[in-house]
Design a protein around this motif. Structure first.
Motif, short mmCIF file in Angstrom:
data_model
loop_
_atom_site.label_atom_id
_atom_site.label_comp_id
_atom_site.label_asym_id
_atom_site.label_seq_id
_atom_site.Cartn_x
_atom_site.Cartn_y
_atom_site.Cartn_z
N GLU A 1 13.12 1.49 9.42
CA GLU A 1 12.49 2.61 8.71
C GLU A 1 11.73 2.18 7.46
O GLU A 1 10.65 2.68 7.18
CB GLU A 1 13.55 3.65 8.34
N VAL A 2 12.30 1.23 6.72
CA VAL A 2 11.65 0.83 5.47
C VAL A 2 10.32 0.15 5.78
O VAL A 2 9.31 0.38 5.09
CB VAL A 2 12.59 -0.05 4.62
N MET A 3 10.27 -0.62 6.85
CA MET A 3 9.00 -1.25 7.26
C MET A 3 7.99 -0.18 7.66
O MET A 3 6.81 -0.25 7.31
CB MET A 3 9.29 -2.23 8.41
N MET A 4 8.47 0.83 8.39
CA MET A 4 7.55 1.88 8.84
C MET A 4 7.01 2.66 7.65
O MET A 4 5.85 3.06 7.62
CB MET A 4 8.24 2.81 9.84
N ARG A 5 7.87 2.87 6.64
CA ARG A 5 7.44 3.62 5.45
C ARG A 5 6.26 2.94 4.78
O ARG A 5 5.25 3.57 4.48
CB ARG A 5 8.60 3.72 4.47
N PHE A 6 6.39 1.64 4.55
CA PHE A 6 5.33 0.93 3.85
C PHE A 6 4.10 0.73 4.74
O PHE A 6 2.98 0.68 4.26
CB PHE A 6 5.86 -0.39 3.29
N THR A 7 4.34 0.64 6.04
CA THR A 7 3.21 0.54 6.97
C THR A 7 2.38 1.83 6.94
O THR A 7 1.15 1.79 6.91
CB THR A 7 3.73 0.28 8.40
N ILE A 8 3.08 2.96 6.92
CA ILE A 8 2.37 4.25 6.89
C ILE A 8 1.52 4.35 5.61
O ILE A 8 0.37 4.79 5.66
CB ILE A 8 3.38 5.40 7.00
N LEU A 9 2.07 3.89 4.49
CA LEU A 9 1.30 3.91 3.24
C LEU A 9 0.00 3.13 3.38
O LEU A 9 -1.06 3.58 2.95
CB LEU A 9 2.12 3.29 2.09
N GLU A 10 0.08 1.95 4.02
CA GLU A 10 -1.12 1.14 4.20
C GLU A 10 -2.10 1.79 5.16
O GLU A 10 -3.31 1.72 4.95
CB GLU A 10 -0.74 -0.27 4.70
N LEU A 11 -1.56 2.40 6.22
CA LEU A 11 -2.44 3.08 7.17
C LEU A 11 -3.15 4.25 6.50
O LEU A 11 -4.32 4.53 6.75
CB LEU A 11 -1.65 3.55 8.40
N GLN A 12 -2.40 4.94 5.62
CA GLN A 12 -3.02 6.05 4.89
C GLN A 12 -4.12 5.53 3.96
O GLN A 12 -5.14 6.19 3.78
CB GLN A 12 -1.95 6.82 4.12
N LYS A 13 -3.92 4.34 3.40
CA LYS A 13 -4.97 3.75 2.57
C LYS A 13 -6.23 3.48 3.38
O LYS A 13 -7.33 3.54 2.86
CB LYS A 13 -4.49 2.42 1.95
N ARG A 14 -6.01 3.17 4.66
CA ARG A 14 -7.17 2.97 5.54
C ARG A 14 -7.69 4.30 6.08
O ARG A 14 -8.43 4.34 7.05
CB ARG A 14 -6.80 2.05 6.72
N GLU A 15 -7.22 5.39 5.49
CA GLU A 15 -7.70 6.75 5.77
C GLU A 15 -7.30 7.29 7.13
O GLU A 15 -7.98 8.14 7.70
CB GLU A 15 -9.21 6.84 5.55
N LEU A 16 -6.19 6.82 7.66
CA LEU A 16 -5.64 7.46 8.85
C LEU A 16 -4.90 8.73 8.42
O LEU A 16 -4.21 8.73 7.40
CB LEU A 16 -4.66 6.52 9.57
N ARG A 17 -5.06 9.79 9.20
CA ARG A 17 -4.30 11.02 8.93
C ARG A 17 -2.91 10.87 9.53
O ARG A 17 -2.69 10.09 10.46
CB ARG A 17 -4.98 12.23 9.56
N ASP A 18 -1.97 11.68 9.03
CA ASP A 18 -0.60 11.59 9.51
C ASP A 18 -0.48 11.93 11.00
O ASP A 18 0.42 11.44 11.68
CB ASP A 18 0.32 12.51 8.69
N ASP A 19 -1.39 12.77 11.50
CA ASP A 19 -1.29 13.12 12.92
C ASP A 19 -1.93 12.06 13.83
O ASP A 19 -1.96 12.21 15.03
CB ASP A 19 -1.88 14.51 13.20
N GLN A 20 -2.39 10.97 13.23
CA GLN A 20 -2.89 9.84 14.04
C GLN A 20 -1.85 8.73 14.12
O GLN A 20 -2.08 7.72 14.77
CB GLN A 20 -4.17 9.27 13.41
N ILE A 21 -0.73 8.93 13.40
CA ILE A 21 0.27 7.86 13.30
C ILE A 21 1.52 8.27 14.08
O ILE A 21 2.02 9.39 13.92
CB ILE A 21 0.63 7.62 11.82
N TYR A 22 2.01 7.39 14.91
CA TYR A 22 3.23 7.63 15.68
C TYR A 22 4.28 6.58 15.31
O TYR A 22 3.95 5.40 15.16
CB TYR A 22 2.96 7.57 17.18
N ILE A 23 5.52 7.04 15.15
CA ILE A 23 6.59 6.11 14.81
C ILE A 23 7.73 6.28 15.82
O ILE A 23 7.83 7.31 16.48
CB ILE A 23 7.13 6.35 13.38
N SER A 24 8.56 5.27 15.93
CA SER A 24 9.72 5.34 16.81
C SER A 24 10.98 5.22 15.96
O SER A 24 11.14 4.26 15.21
CB SER A 24 9.68 4.24 17.87
N MET A 25 11.86 6.22 16.07
CA MET A 25 13.05 6.28 15.21
C MET A 25 14.28 5.76 15.95
O MET A 25 14.37 5.82 17.16
CB MET A 25 13.33 7.73 14.80
#
Lengths: 153, 301, 377
Positions: free
Chosen positions: B235-259
């Motif tokens: 989870e911690v890796m996914m959290r920081f990955t999402i931050l970076e993807l958001q910096k690249r201007e991806l919207r949250d509905d373009q990002i999929y995670i596996s829990m």
């Protein structure tokens, strides 16, 4: 010279920097090439340069007796390398070695420091950008500190 | 007020808690503590005359990339393990298992021809159909590459349906990397960008990147307006990955995670895998990030 | 089925049990054991808690003698009907080693045909809620379903409320309105002791034909309604459910959780007595020779550390997070999951909490803090 100006202006690191300042720093820059295996600098060296890597890959290493060199970070296309030129004691803290043929823009830090002293606004703009780089490196280091891939078991 | 629902009437024989025996075809050591098992349905399972058909109750079941099975080891216990094989070849069931507990350690010690019980497949899948036409960026950390591999196979099997594909993979050391041979094969292709990084390495054992996986995101080639990101790791890796993807201007509905959560049943009855209103076993494990964003930042949910 | 209601005399109650047993039902209902009214098999009216009532408050439960011979003069005890429909311990299957392979022998034991005697309205709702959990989704729990399909339900309308009851808040009582085969209202009026009986199903109508019953007069029905209405006025607790899902979702970080965690013993009592809590774990065991294995399903609780364990640690390591999980599941995420609240207002979790943590009080504290902060703006 114009060629250098354009290279700098297009680089994200100098995004939105006043063209006047771009001209000023371009005066401190030159194109360099390192072959694979070349040491670009070594730990303890006086820090009077920094680089914008245009292409290639460089590894920052720490040499530990008994363990040999340990790569702690690799930098590649578009990365800025070196920030110890900006703060005392102006010494390199790692070894930097080209892992492959690497082309970079090399900046004379003494020249840059001089320009910054003359133009404090340029100094401020530059330090803001370096602060961001330092922050990113710190973040990446902290993430490895907590072992984010779940290595513990 | 609860409203009465009429309990559905179905045949009691279809008990979703009963595993089907599979035979171990092959065990491959990926890392010192992680093994990949190839399994095949037993023809004699439950006396089904021909298990080589897909569907409920048969030995072979089609699965979607991102889904998981419950693996049962006789008398030891059962664990949820994602499927890591090629969805186009469901007759061989592939699981990559890291030995971290009693059951997974025993599974990793299995030998050829030994038997493991299988229930599944369960759960939601990576959106490989919805992502057709998009660039794809896959970010994996550690054993998080295993649940993503079926998606990678699918993308490569249907390569022309997608735009650019980037695979960014981070592991602690070169020794902790999964699927090394395949990774280098994929690197050799012209139609997928593969970037691999480790936390630290000696120059004599590693020629690749050193640094955390999030640093690779700025190097991935994709068009943020037409990109789907698939992310799997702790989870911690996914959290920081999402931050970076958001910096690249991806919207949250373009990002999929596996829990990942504790699971005892995989069918929504045991309650263990609850994640807010979601049951990770049936609403997940793959979630579109905007659907769980409110929970993701909260502790101990 | 007609809307016709019947009267069964108190002295004929045994005949109702007899009729059910003759039809092959195992009759289970309330009985006094170890100072509490619990649910167990009852063969005779004498097994019922005749003349007993229960006094309940936060962390407090006492049996007391009534001054009459009421059969159902109590409210609810520590047991609920889930112990019959969703047994606390259940063998799911056995496995036998067979050379290198093994063979799975599913548990196809015929489950008992239960007749539940004395199901309260809140408990009926709890059964509907578990129906949604186990029989209304993509997967069906065959063990629950087998029991549930066969069950005969004799509901009893509450004519008095307990100190921790709040079914009126949850809109689950006190009158049983659906889902029963027969619903009784027990009337004691001086020397008169009888039951007003409402018939809910054909099965119920068949049973009533085998019991001495006469048609109820409008007056009888009115008395029953009045007593139920009186119970509705006596609720010991109240829970404001207005927008409760969002209230709890937006307060996941409320300091009140820390406060309640300092009192909560994580004993799991609330989950064991709750008639809707459904979580389970499984245990895989082998015999000494290692040739036979068995999987046993057992009730589990979100209050244990193991519940959320994934390699390396528990996701919910703090007591606060575990209490928050239980309460927000019950009152908020349950609505998203199953379309209803997971709480029926029976009050068991309040009564049986050793430190008297009160679900209604916890929600009130969070709600009021929001109102205070709104006023303060």
């Amino acid at each position: 010279m114009e060629m250098l100006d354009r290279l700098l202006a297009e680089h994200p690191f100098f995004k939105d920097l006043d063209p006047r300042y771009i001209k000023l720093i371009a005066e401190c820059a030159r194109n360099v090439t390192f072959k694979a295996g070349d040491f670009i600098f070594r730990e303890g060296d006086p820090s009077n340069k920094f680089w914008l890597i245009r292409s290639g890959k460089v590894s920052l290493e720490v040499f530990a007796p008994g363990r040999g060199p340990i790569m702690i970070e690799t930098l590649g296309d578009g990365d800025v390398m070196g920030w110890s030129w900006a703060v005392p004691p102006y010494r390199k803290q790692y070894d930097a070695r080209a892992l492959e043929l690497t082309r970079a823009l090399e900046f004379d830090a003494l020249c840059i420091r001089g320009k910054c002293d003359e133009e404090p606004k340029l100094g401020y703009e530059l330090f803001k950008r370096f602060a961001q780089i330092i922050g990113q490196r710190l973040q990446a280091t902290r993430l490895r500190l907590i072992d984010i891939y779940g290595g513990r078991s | 007020m609860a409203v009465a629902v009429k309990p559905q009437t179905i045949e009691i024989s279809a008990d979703p808690m009963v595993p089907v025996p599979y035979r171990v075809l092959r065990v491959r050591r990926e890392t010192p503590d992680t093994f990949t098992l190839e399994l095949e349905a037993l023809t004699s399972a439950f006396g089904h005359p021909s298990p080589v058909q897909t569907g409920e109750g048969s030995g072979v079941r089609a699965f979607a990339p991102g889904q998981f099975n419950m693996l049962y080891l006789f008398g030891v216990g059962e664990v949820p393990i994602s499927i890591s094989g090629d969805p186009a070849q469901p007759e061989v069931l592939v699981h990559t298992v890291r030995a971290v507990g009693a059951v997974t350690r025993a599974i990793c010690a299995l030998k050829r021809d030994e038997i493991v019980g299988v229930r599944g497949p369960f759960g939601s899948a990576w959106p490989v159909a919805e992502a057709v036409g998009n660039d794809i960026v896959i970010v994996a950390g550690g054993v998080g590459l295993a649940p993503l591999r079926p998606a990678i196979y699918h993308l490569l099997n249907h390569r022309h349906e997608y735009g650019r594909v980037a695979l960014l993979y981070g592991a602690r050391t070169p020794k902790d990397m999964l699927y090394k041979r395949e990774l280098s094969e994929w690197r050799g292709r012209f139609d997928i960008q593969v970037e691999v990084t480790v936390d630290a390495a000696r120059p004599d054992e590693w020629r690749g990147n050193v640094g955390v996986v999030t640093t690779l995101i700025s190097r991935a080639n994709f068009d943020p307006f037409h990109t789907t990101a698939l992310v799997c790791g702790p989870e911690v890796m996914m959290r920081f990955t999402i931050l970076e993807l958001q910096k690249r201007e991806l919207r949250d509905d373009q990002i999929y995670i596996s829990m990942e959560r504790n699971m005892k049943c995989a069918i929504g009855f045991c309650g263990h895998c609850q994640y807010g209103p979601n049951f990770v076993c049936k609403d997940g494990p793959v979630f579109r990030f905007d659907k769980v964003r409110e929970l993701f930042g909260k502790r101990e949910i | 089925m007609s809307d016709e209601q019947f009267i069964i005399e108190g002295t004929d109650f045994q005949k109702l049990l007899d009729a059910l047993r003759q039809q092959g039902y195992t009759t289970v209902g309330p009985t006094v054991r170890d100072g509490a009214i619990v649910y167990d098999e009852i063969a005779s009216v004498k097994d019922l808690p005749i003349g007993w009532t229960d006094e309940q408050d936060g962390g407090r439960y006492r049996l007391q003698k009534r001054n009459d011979q009421a059969l159902f003069g109590y409210v609810v005890g520590p047991h609920s009907w889930k112990k019959f429909l969703h047994p606390p311990v259940l063998s799911l299957w056995k496995a036998r080693k067979n050379g290198k392979s093994f063979e799975i022998l599913p548990n196809r034991n015929d489950s008992p045909r239960y007749a539940f005697i004395g199901v309260r309205s809140c408990e009926l709702h709890a059964i509907f809620i578990q129906d949604r959990v186990f029989t209304n989704g993509k997967f069906i729990d065959p063990h629950y379903q087998a029991r549930r399909q066969k069950v005969f339900i004799v509901a009893v309308n509450c004519v008095q409320a307990g100190g921790t009851c709040f079914c009126v808040s949850m809109k689950t009582g006190p009158k049983a309105t659906l889902g029963f085969d027969l619903a009784l209202t027990e009337i004691i009026d001086g020397q008169k002791h009888y039951f007003v009986v409402e018939v809910g199903t054909e099965k119920g109508a068949e049973i009533i034909q085998r019991v001495p019953a006469k048609p109820a007069q409008p007056n009888d029905i009115q008395i029953a309604e009045e007593r139920i209405a009186r119970a509705a006025q006596q609720m010991g607790r109240h829970l404001d459910t207005t927008d409760i899902k969002n209230l709890l979702y937006r307060n996941l970080e409320h300091p009140r959780w820390d406060e309640v965690a300092t009192r909560c013993l994580n004993c799991a009592n609330c989950t064991m007595v709750c008639p809707t809590c459904f979580c389970t774990t499984v245990e895989d065991v082998t015999d000494l020779t290692g040739t036979e294995a068995e999987r046993v399903r057992k009730w589990d609780s979100c209050f244990t550390m193991d519940f959320s364990y994934i390699h390396g640690g528990s996701v919910r390591a703090s007591a606060k997070s575990r209490y928050r999980q239980w309460l927000t599941h019950k009152l908020a995420s349950w609505i998203d999951q199953f379309g209803t609240s997971g709480c029926v207002g029976c009050g068991r979790c309040i009564t049986w909490c050793p430190v008297a943590i009160d679900i209604t009080e916890e929600v009130r504290a969070i709600r009021e803090s929001e109102q205070v902060s709104k006023k303060g703006e």
